[in-house]
Design a protein around this motif. Sequence first.
Motif, PDB file in Angstrom:
ATOM      1  N   ARG A   1      -5.999 -23.015  26.456  1.00 17.92           N
ATOM      2  CA  ARG A   1      -7.200 -23.685  26.949  1.00 17.92           C
ATOM      3  C   ARG A   1      -7.044 -24.248  28.363  1.00 17.92           C
TER       4      ARG A   1
ATOM      5  N   THR B   1      -2.067 -23.916  21.920  1.00 17.98           N
ATOM      6  CA  THR B   1      -3.473 -24.215  22.195  1.00 17.98           C
ATOM      7  C   THR B   1      -3.637 -24.771  23.601  1.00 17.98           C
TER       8      THR B   1
ATOM      9  N   CYS C   1     -12.079 -30.461  30.563  1.00 23.44           N
ATOM     10  CA  CYS C   1     -12.684 -30.651  29.242  1.00 23.44           C
ATOM     11  C   CYS C   1     -14.195 -30.900  29.321  1.00 23.44           C
TER      12      CYS C   1
ATOM     13  N   ASN D   1     -17.116 -25.390  28.360  1.00 25.26           N
ATOM     14  CA  ASN D   1     -16.022 -25.652  27.421  1.00 25.26           C
ATOM     15  C   ASN D   1     -16.543 -26.461  26.233  1.00 25.26           C
ATOM     16  N   LYS D   2     -16.983 -25.747  25.224  1.00 23.27           N
ATOM     17  CA  LYS D   2     -17.629 -26.377  24.068  1.00 23.27           C
ATOM     18  C   LYS D   2     -16.718 -26.473  22.837  1.00 23.27           C
ATOM     19  N   GLN D   3     -15.510 -25.905  22.916  1.00 20.45           N
ATOM     20  CA  GLN D   3     -14.634 -25.947  21.746  1.00 20.45           C
ATOM     21  C   GLN D   3     -14.241 -27.389  21.416  1.00 20.45           C
ATOM     22  N   LYS D   4     -13.899 -27.619  20.160  1.00 20.50           N
ATOM     23  CA  LYS D   4     -13.584 -28.952  19.668  1.00 20.50           C
ATOM     24  C   LYS D   4     -12.426 -29.591  20.411  1.00 20.50           C
TER      25      LYS D   4
END
Length: 351
Positions: free
Chosen positions: A244, A240, A263, A268-271
């Motif tokens: 990312r 991951t 971040c 960049n909206k992923q958890k």
Amino acid sequence: MISMRRKILRPKNSLTMKPGSLPGFLFHGENMKRVMIVDAFNQFIRGYIVDPSKNPNGQPIGGMRTFVNILNKITREVKPDLIVVVWDGKGGSQKRRAMNKNYKAGRKPLRTNWSTDEMTPQDTDNNKLWQQLRVVEYLNHTPIIQFMEAEVEADDVISYVKSNSMFADWQKVIVSADKDFIQLLDDKTILHRPIQKEYLNKKSIVEKFSIHPNNFALARAMVGDPSDNLPGVPRVGLGTVAKRFPFLKEEKIFYLSDIVEECTKPENKQKIFSSIVEQQELVKFNYEMMQLSSPLLSIQSKVRIDETFEEYEPHYNQTEVRKLMISDGVLTVNMQDLEQRFNNIITSFSR
């Protein structure tokens, strides 16, 4: 500290290996010398766990037997100009435990692949310590340099030796199954993982993980290390991180601030991104625990290590080694390649 006081490292000729005996990336020129740095307990405990051998007195000797066999095998493969063996010192984890009381806490007791029913837990611990100290005694009669610094982990000594200016023009081969050493790989440093039967350099690490060794400690700080009881950001693995944060495969050294900046980008909206921002203090703390670029060594320890190399004068007392091994019941161990290498090292350092 266990060490051997000998003369400065200036062999007359490099003892380079023949082409074809190891992966091509181990070769950097015919005249480059090579030092092999062994994470000793990492190799010793492997043999202690799996080898059920006992001597005629009924004492387990598998740790000693397998350690010497492993050292003989990797010496045959690597053909080093110098061998350095590093042990964890008594209370080696103390400095990191002062930073985090949970460091390496909760580890399960060692379980051997052979029966210890005839031994009490105290007997088992005493035997393991006896075997380890006997290996140290064997090697003290050889051209191998050993270190065991009180309250210092082997990782820190290995990092210091690897980065020491006296080895600037040497190739370094670190021997350990521990992934912590990936962060030390560079153009002249290789990691040999005997259990996995692999040699890793910085190119193979980038190909395997899409993370450069220069940024590996930062990546692992996000992931954590369960074996050392260092939790990471939830549901974040190396795959991951590589996906990312693709810039981590670059040779450029990145920092936590670069990760946080990435971040917080609007796209960049992923958890994972919000989780890392929320857990950035944890990541920072993990990095301080994991990084080896600034080893946790006192000035006095560094001076002692430097003096050991400066005073290096190799010798080999074959008679004493064999006498010890006979008394322990391990004389049948194959040391042919080690003995040849010892003689070559002595010859190369002779004035």
